[in-house]
Design a protein around this motif. Structure first.
Motif, mmCIF file in Angstrom:
data_model
loop_
_atom_site.group_PDB
_atom_site.id
_atom_site.type_symbol
_atom_site.label_atom_id
_atom_site.label_comp_id
_atom_site.label_asym_id
_atom_site.label_seq_id
_atom_site.Cartn_x
_atom_site.Cartn_y
_atom_site.Cartn_z
ATOM 1 N N VAL A 453 0.837 -1.189 0.000
ATOM 2 C CA VAL A 453 0.000 0.000 0.000
ATOM 3 C C VAL A 453 0.880 1.250 0.000
ATOM 4 O O VAL A 453 1.861 1.342 0.733
ATOM 5 C CB VAL A 453 -0.958 0.021 1.212
ATOM 6 C CG1 VAL A 453 -0.204 -0.062 2.536
ATOM 7 C CG2 VAL A 453 -1.845 1.251 1.191
ATOM 8 N N LYS A 454 0.524 2.168 -0.867
ATOM 9 C CA LYS A 454 1.134 3.496 -0.871
ATOM 10 C C LYS A 454 0.324 4.389 0.052
ATOM 11 O O LYS A 454 -0.883 4.550 -0.111
ATOM 12 C CB LYS A 454 1.144 4.079 -2.286
ATOM 13 C CG LYS A 454 1.518 5.554 -2.358
ATOM 14 C CD LYS A 454 1.382 6.063 -3.777
ATOM 15 C CE LYS A 454 1.471 7.579 -3.855
ATOM 16 N NZ LYS A 454 1.273 8.062 -5.235
ATOM 17 N N VAL A 455 0.978 4.964 1.041
ATOM 18 C CA VAL A 455 0.328 5.861 1.999
ATOM 19 C C VAL A 455 0.569 7.294 1.534
ATOM 20 O O VAL A 455 1.677 7.805 1.607
ATOM 21 C CB VAL A 455 0.873 5.633 3.415
ATOM 22 C CG1 VAL A 455 0.201 6.578 4.403
ATOM 23 C CG2 VAL A 455 0.669 4.181 3.830
ATOM 24 N N ASP A 456 -0.503 7.918 1.054
ATOM 25 C CA ASP A 456 -0.392 9.247 0.457
ATOM 26 C C ASP A 456 -0.671 10.326 1.495
ATOM 27 O O ASP A 456 -1.433 10.122 2.438
ATOM 28 C CB ASP A 456 -1.372 9.368 -0.706
ATOM 29 C CG ASP A 456 -0.911 10.379 -1.747
ATOM 30 O OD1 ASP A 456 0.154 10.990 -1.551
ATOM 31 O OD2 ASP A 456 -1.613 10.540 -2.760
ATOM 32 N N TYR A 457 -0.067 11.493 1.252
ATOM 33 C CA TYR A 457 -0.227 12.654 2.131
ATOM 34 C C TYR A 457 -0.108 12.265 3.603
ATOM 35 O O TYR A 457 -0.986 12.564 4.416
ATOM 36 C CB TYR A 457 -1.560 13.355 1.849
ATOM 37 C CG TYR A 457 -1.652 13.857 0.434
ATOM 38 C CD1 TYR A 457 -0.803 14.867 -0.013
ATOM 39 C CD2 TYR A 457 -2.546 13.300 -0.464
ATOM 40 C CE1 TYR A 457 -0.848 15.310 -1.319
ATOM 41 C CE2 TYR A 457 -2.604 13.739 -1.779
ATOM 42 C CZ TYR A 457 -1.747 14.744 -2.199
ATOM 43 O OH TYR A 457 -1.796 15.187 -3.498
ATOM 44 N N PRO A 458 0.968 11.606 3.977
ATOM 45 C CA PRO A 458 1.100 11.161 5.370
ATOM 46 C C PRO A 458 1.167 12.311 6.359
ATOM 47 O O PRO A 458 0.777 12.163 7.522
ATOM 48 C CB PRO A 458 2.407 10.366 5.363
ATOM 49 C CG PRO A 458 3.168 10.886 4.195
ATOM 50 C CD PRO A 458 2.139 11.232 3.163
#
Length: 802
Positions: A453-458
């Motif tokens: 999973v790519k975690v965007d705008y962390p």
């Protein structure tokens, strides 16, 4: 024999002093491990000396308290210590201080200082002892508040390197004043001798780490905007620690030792991305190609990948990105119903399980995407108790003065709820019920077959305002929770990407390393399919952490519509300075030439080490010379022209690495072979310079091997590491006069091994598992062994000599 020693080369840095190993002792106020001695004064100041020579490395050092207070050291105690770094002793200073507005003299601040066997670094920590009538939040602690390097002697030509994370600019700068999140490195010469210092964060759980240098005086501290609540009648030591090494002189060795210490302290072991990842969003949004960001189109992409032939060399991953912003989205729900509603899961793959089944059937690796702190409006309305402050009342708040253009829903001229990725309402990851929901939905996604999973705008979940259900939690501890939950959901083999902590652009949050040991990847650049030197430098100057603590990568890249030279350069430099390749090119655009170029970077090597930027400390803005040491006698040297004109790029064969030198034996000779041009560069003296003319933004990958007294492999055309991952069991048998090995051959792709005869005369070539043919080479004294098979297989080969 080809020794698989790259990992040994890395690990030896942590045990360099093994021959002089000594137990850690404490006597008469001195902590000693046979490498350094730390002498403590009664009121907490300390000096670090070389244990053998007595040379002063750091003096006038001491902890620091707020507002310039000095405090009173009430006691100094010592205890044995065993943890991830090994066995040692820890000294604890108990300090009494008072401040009328915050704390009472009955509180005792604790500062710890530890040495380990076989390691030159001093590891520092902090804590608090509270009375039975008072609790307090610890927001900051400074175990090192100043000091003087090398007895106050002048440091000539000082240079610093900051310990960047995320997309924070990472640069070498001149001078003796600098500050940085995470860590700093200082190097220079003192009376003609190279000296280096590394100081910064080591182990992370609840605080960020910061390092400063002010007119040559070092400090570091741990900090959190909310702070850790310590109840009354507690003796608490933070899990977080800090690190300073003033003993290791070479900056490359000092930083690599620090990186390995970070790896050990945080139990980091980032997974290897031994496959390219096609981003469903980037193909359309960045490359302006037809949209493929739904389940059916991505299966089409997988079919294109298989038809292109790339999957003979490596599996491919395809990332489904449910990236809708504003109003009602998939975020928070993370279920098939909402993925369908927003048209990311479509027939005939209208569930995550169906899509993953089809992906696996075609040999693909399913990947997906989430936004860490941007809940769907309808989710926030339904579950206000799962938001910060248990409040979602601002979910319908408008952004003053802005209109959402091209909105296709009901109504006209709607204002967006919030600036693009800065919501007014966000999750509380310390909420136990929300944690249970989060873990449940992501465990299902993993069980359906998604591998990463790519975690965007962390940054949207790094919340300095607090509002947490867990009153003890710090901002940084709360930020780590979703990554820990994702790791639990996906397991140790899952792939977790932390997009980019944007310190200066989108979010103004700090770029920290608090996810070390949890995530596999940090992204280093904003959305971009371009390829430029600064993208390479930001990871290249973090070589000591890359593949060891994090994998770094500069967003998706295109391999179509660019020249072969630029494509080969991009693939080489991303391979060398990163741990992965993300694509913004549809597999339908893969030509045989593109397939061949991409295939030359797979498989990835598995060892936790990256190439040194040899010229980083010579005054260049962007390093141009990279050295990946595979064995002491085998180096992969890469020249990268970061300028705008054709130029000669070079390095010295022997000498000190810090001076842009490989550090080889000056009395030996070395074979040099350029991979992409398939050119033998000759036998080069260890006293000479290696040099190539390079076009702007192009590179040359050159294998440099020590010349032997018998035939030897000098290159292959299968992989840019020229034999490291594509050949095994290379042996010269002097009795039978045979050179032999095993090649991992791809069906239908002739595998050429370039061999330096070194004066011997070949008689015949034999192979088991494929066909072998010995051909003439363009360079005198070399031969080409060509292996062919119909299917992917290992081919054992033998060359017999007179």
């Amino acid at each position: 024999m080809l020794a698989r020693s790259l990992i040994t080369c890395a690990c030896v840095l942590a045990t360099l002093y093994l021959s002089s190993a000594a137990p850690v002792t404490y006597a008469d106020g001195k902590l000693d491990n046979g490498i350094v001695t730390v002498a403590f004064e009664a009121q907490g100041s300390f000096t670090i000396q070389d244990a053998k020579t007595g040379d002063v490395l750091l003096s006038d050092a001491r902890f620091a308290l707020p507002w310039g207070h000095t405090g009173n050291v009430e006691s100094i105690t010592v205890a044995d210590l065993t943890d991830e770094l090994g066995t040692g002793k820890r000294v604890t200073l108990s300090v009494v201080d008072s401040n009328e507005l915050r704390y009472h003299r009955a509180l005792k601040q604790l500062f710890t200082y530890a040495l380990y066997e076989n390691h030159p670094a001093l590891v520092c920590g902090f804590g608090l002892e509270t009375p039975n009538f008072l609790s307090l939040r610890v927001r900051e602690s400074r175990p090192l508040g100043g000091g003087q390097f090398f007895g106050g002697r002048t440091i000539e030509k000082p240079m610093t390197l900051n310990g960047g994370a995320g997309d924070a600019t990472t640069t070498v700068e001149p001078g003796l004043t600098r500050s940085a999140a995470n860590a700093l490195m200082l190097t220079g010469t003192v009376e003609g001798t190279r000296r280096s210092v590394v100081w910064g964060g080591l182990r992370y759980r609840e605080f960020g780490a910061y390092a400063t240098l002010q007119n040559g005086s070092p400090a570091f501290y741990s900090e959190d905007p909310i702070g850790r609540l310590i109840d009354e009648d507690q003796t608490w030591l933070a899990h977080d620690t800090l690190y300073i090494d003033v003993h290791t002189r070479d900056p490359f060795e000092a930083l690599e030792r620090y990186g390995l210490a970070m790896r050990a302290a945080n139990h980091a072991s980032p997974n290897i991305y031994d496959f390219p990842v096609l981003c469903g969003w980037s193909v359309g949004a960045l490359s302006k190609l037809p949209n493929v960001n739904n389940s059916a189109k991505l299966i089409d992409e997988l079919n294109h990948a298989n038809n292109s032939g790339i999957t003979k060399y490596t599996p491919v991953s395809l990332r489904l990105e449910p990236d809708k912003y504003h109003f009602d989205t998939e975020q928070g729900w993370w279920d098939d119903e909402h993925f369908r509603l927003h048209k990311h899961l479509v027939e005939p793959y209208d569930t995550m399980a169906k899509w993953c089944t089809a992906m696996r059937a075609g040999g693909g690796i399913p990947y997906t995407y989430m936004q860490l702190g941007m809940p769907s409006d309808d989710f926030a309305r339904q579950f206000p108790q799962w938001m910060l402050f248990n409040d979602s009342s601002e979910v319908d708040k408008f952004t003053p003065g802005k209109i959402l253009k091209n909105y296709k829903g009901s109504g006209k001229n709607l204002k967006p709820r919030h600036p693009h990725h800065q919501p007014y309402v966000t999750y509380d990851y310390t909420d136990k019920e929300f944690q249970a929901h989060f873990l449940k939905v992501w465990k299902k996604i993993a069980a359906d077959g998604v591998r990463g999973v790519k975690v965007d705008y962390p940054d949207t979940s790094w919340r300095p305002e607090g509002g947490f259900d867990d009153r003890y939690s710090t901002t940084n501890a709360a930020y780590r929770i979703p990554y820990q939950l994702l790791r639990e959901a996906f397991g140790k083999d899952g792939f977790i990407d932390e997009r980019n902590l944007d310190g200066a652009g989108e979010s103004t949050r700090p770029c920290l390393e608090v996810t070390a040991g949890i995530v596999d990847t940090q992204r280093t650049w904003t959305d971009s399919k371009d390829y430029e030197p600064a993208m390479i430098s930001i990871s290249g100057l973090r070589w000591y952490k890359n593949r060891s603590v994090f994998n770094y990568y500069p967003d998706t890249k295109v391999v179509h519509g660019i020249s072969p030279g630029i494509r080969q350069s991009m693939l080489t430099m991303v391979f060398l300075t990163s741990g992965r390749l993300d694509l913004a090119t549809s597999f339908s655009f893969f030509t045989p030439e593109i397939t061949r170029d991409v295939s030359r970077t797979y498989p990835h090597y598995s060892e936790p080490k990256s190439a040194r930027p040899l010229d980083a400390f010579t005054g260049v803005k962007d390093p141009q010379v990279y050295d990946l040491e595979l064995t002491p006698d085998w180096h992969q040297i890469t020249f990268y022209n970061t300028g705008k004109e054709r130029a000669a790029i070079s390095t010295a064969m022997s000498g000190q690495s810090v001076d842009n030198a490989i550090g080889l034996d000056p009395s030996a000779e070395y074979h040099a072979y350029d991979f992409w041009s398939d050119t033998y560069l000759g036998k080069i003296s260890g006293k000479a310079r290696l040099e190539r003319e390079i076009e702007p933004n192009h590179c040359a990958m050159i294998s440099v091997r020590k010349a032997q007294a018998h035939p030897q492999v000098v290159s292959t055309d299968r992989h840019i590491l020229q034999g490291w991952v594509d050949l095994t069991d290379i042996r010269w048998d002097s009795a039978s006069k045979t050179l032999s090995g095993t090649a991992h051959v791809i069906g239908g792709d002739p595998f050429k091994i370039s061999i330096a005869y070194n004066g011997a005369k070949p008689l015949e070539a034999q192979a088991t598992g494929g066909d072998a043919k010995l051909e003439a080479h363009a360079a005198p004294g070399l031969g080409a062994l060509v292996l062919t098979t119909k299917q992917n297989t290992d081919v054992k080969w033998v060359l017999r000599y007179e």
